[in-house]
Enzyme design. Structure first.
Site, PDB file in Angstrom:
ATOM      1  N   CYS A  64      -4.823   3.048  10.375  1.00 54.15           N
ATOM      2  CA  CYS A  64      -5.169   4.465  10.520  1.00 54.15           C
ATOM      3  C   CYS A  64      -6.634   4.665  10.900  1.00 54.15           C
ATOM      4  CB  CYS A  64      -4.842   5.230   9.247  1.00 54.15           C
ATOM      5  SG  CYS A  64      -5.714   4.645   7.778  1.00 54.15           S
ATOM      6  N   ASP A 105       0.892  -0.546   5.264  1.00 57.41           N
ATOM      7  CA  ASP A 105       0.247   0.726   5.604  1.00 57.41           C
ATOM      8  C   ASP A 105      -1.053   0.860   4.810  1.00 57.41           C
ATOM      9  OD1 ASP A 105      -0.249   3.244   6.619  1.00 57.41           O
ATOM     10  OD2 ASP A 105       1.055   4.275   5.175  1.00 57.41           O
ATOM     11  N   ASP A 124       1.388  -1.184  -5.026  1.00 50.61           N
ATOM     12  CA  ASP A 124       0.168  -0.388  -4.862  1.00 50.61           C
ATOM     13  C   ASP A 124      -0.754  -0.704  -6.032  1.00 50.61           C
ATOM     14  OD1 ASP A 124      -0.536   2.292  -3.010  1.00 50.61           O
ATOM     15  OD2 ASP A 124      -1.686   2.128  -4.868  1.00 50.61           O
ATOM     16  N   PHE A 178       0.871  -1.188   0.000  1.00 45.15           N
ATOM     17  CA  PHE A 178       0.000   0.000   0.000  1.00 45.15           C
ATOM     18  C   PHE A 178       0.908   1.238   0.000  1.00 45.15           C
ATOM     19  CE2 PHE A 178      -2.068  -3.373   2.473  1.00 45.15           C
ATOM     20  CZ  PHE A 178      -3.239  -3.576   1.753  1.00 45.15           C
TER      21      PHE A 178
END
Length: 392
Positions: A334, A294, A246, A224
């Protein structure tokens, strides 16, 4: 005209007194005086104790966003002092070129985000009271930062909960398609208009640099990868080889461009779905010394937690299976709904199913320019856990 006075139900004042700046509509006992969205309201406990004052919005479940716990004048000078104080705090921590200059509730103006990208600012406005005073804030920002341009990135769905339309555009000066910034010691090209969040993941800036102990002379996989924040820092800190993955073709192009800007020849970028690629590596028996995960926020609301837990577990489990014995997993979330306890539980579950023994060697949160306000759980959202992964 009598000012709006809002009285809370008995017991609802505790959270406010502990520092949380939101007053929800279902916490209100009764209201006295003139009610007008976007104007100031005074908030009191059930026993008439003054709690604070802030802008109200009848369209939102967050009825009042408190600006001050003192009965002081809320004017241009009040806001300018808040923003200047936040800027000086970041500079005191060593931030110079690119950083979050103001972090909404944590810095005392709920609904206002200000990010500095070199000579440019990118802002986000998430509340009606702030949106109605946009011109005043532009003048304040020009006087404090003297930017070449200010971009507003209020293109987020949460604005509809405030009765506001999403908005994206230049609101002062000029902002080029790509802006060159310094992130730690790296040169990065960022697309403020179309990039993630306000243009880039500034909240990971400190964590990008913290890969240093885990990457020297290592074969590193950055999943990512977005525009390469983690992977390029790994290259800077001496990684032997860096593979960035990605799903976005644009992100892959940006990674290669930023690698070239910094003279990194050991970086490759692959346009693939991370879930699929991790399984493909496992099938072909490919391993890495260090893997960085991430992902985007899998849980954007409470209802998505169960599904998000499985998503996080899947990628972490697959990553653990292809890490060399004694290698490192640098894994992030996150979503503030994925609490630290829940995140650690997920990692333990993944390690068990991957038949790996893991040691936690470090735990980190968002960068220091994104301070978490104690008493406001929403402001502590980013978790980074670094695990040493060993064969069981």
């Amino acid at each position: 005209m009598n000012p709006c006075k809002i009285y809370l139900k008995k017991g609802e004042e505790v959270r406010i007194q502990e520092g949380h700046p939101w007053v929800f509509s279902n916490e209100i006992d009764h209201i006295v005086g003139f009610i007008k969205s976007g104007e100031l309201a005074y908030v009191y406990a059930f026993d008439d104790t003054f709690l604070g004052k802030g802008y109200l919005n009848t369209n939102s479940k967050i009825f009042v966003r408190i600006l001050s716990s003192e009965d002081i004048e809320i004017d241009d000078a009040f806001f300018k002092a808040k923003i200047l104080k936040a800027k000086q705090a970041r500079e005191g921590l060593g931030y110079q070129n690119s950083y979050r200059a103001f972090f909404g509730e944590s810095d005392g103006i709920p609904g206002l985000i200000i990010d500095k990208y070199g000579d440019y600012l990118s802002i986000q406005i998430l509340s009606l009271g702030i949106d109605q005073r946009k011109e005043m804030f532009i003048q304040i920002l020009v006087s404090i930062f003297n930017p070449k341009g200010i971009l507003e990135r209020s293109d987020v769905s949460v604005r509809t909960k405030e009765g506001l339309e999403p908005f994206k555009g230049v609101i002062y000066g000029e902002v080029p398609p790509k802006v060159i910034i310094k992130e730690n010691e790296l040169t990065m090209s960022v697309d403020l208009m179309n990039g993630q969040k306000t243009g880039f993941f500034l909240d990971q800036q400190d964590n990008h640099n913290a890969v240093k102990p885990y990457v020297k002379d290592k074969n590193v996989l950055d999943c990512f990868a977005n525009i390469g924040g983690f992977g390029l820092h790994a290259a800077y800190h001496g990684a032997k080889k860096v593979t960035c993955v990605d799903i976005s073709a644009l992100a892959v192009s940006d990674i290669l461009n930023n690698a070239k800007l910094n003279g990194f020849t050991q970086v490759e970028a692959i346009e693939k779905d991370v879930f699929d690629q991790l399984r493909a590596y496992q099938k072909e028996g490919k391993t890495f010394d260090t893997i960085i995960l991430d992902p985007p926020a899998f849980a954007k609301n409470k209802d998505a937690i169960k599904r998000a837990y499985q998503g996080y577990k899947d990628i972490n489990l697959q990553a653990m299976k292809i890490i060399e014995d004694g290698g490192y997993l640098y894994t992030c979330s996150c979503s503030h709904y994925m609490t630290i306890d829940l995140f650690l539980q997920m990692l333990q579950d993944a390690a068990r199913d991957a038949k790996k023994k893991v040691q936690m060697v470090e735990m980190r949160i968002q960068s220091k320019d994104h301070p978490a306000l104690l008493g406001s759980d929403e402001s502590l959202y980013l978790k980074c856990v670094i695990l040493r992964v060993m064969n069981a």
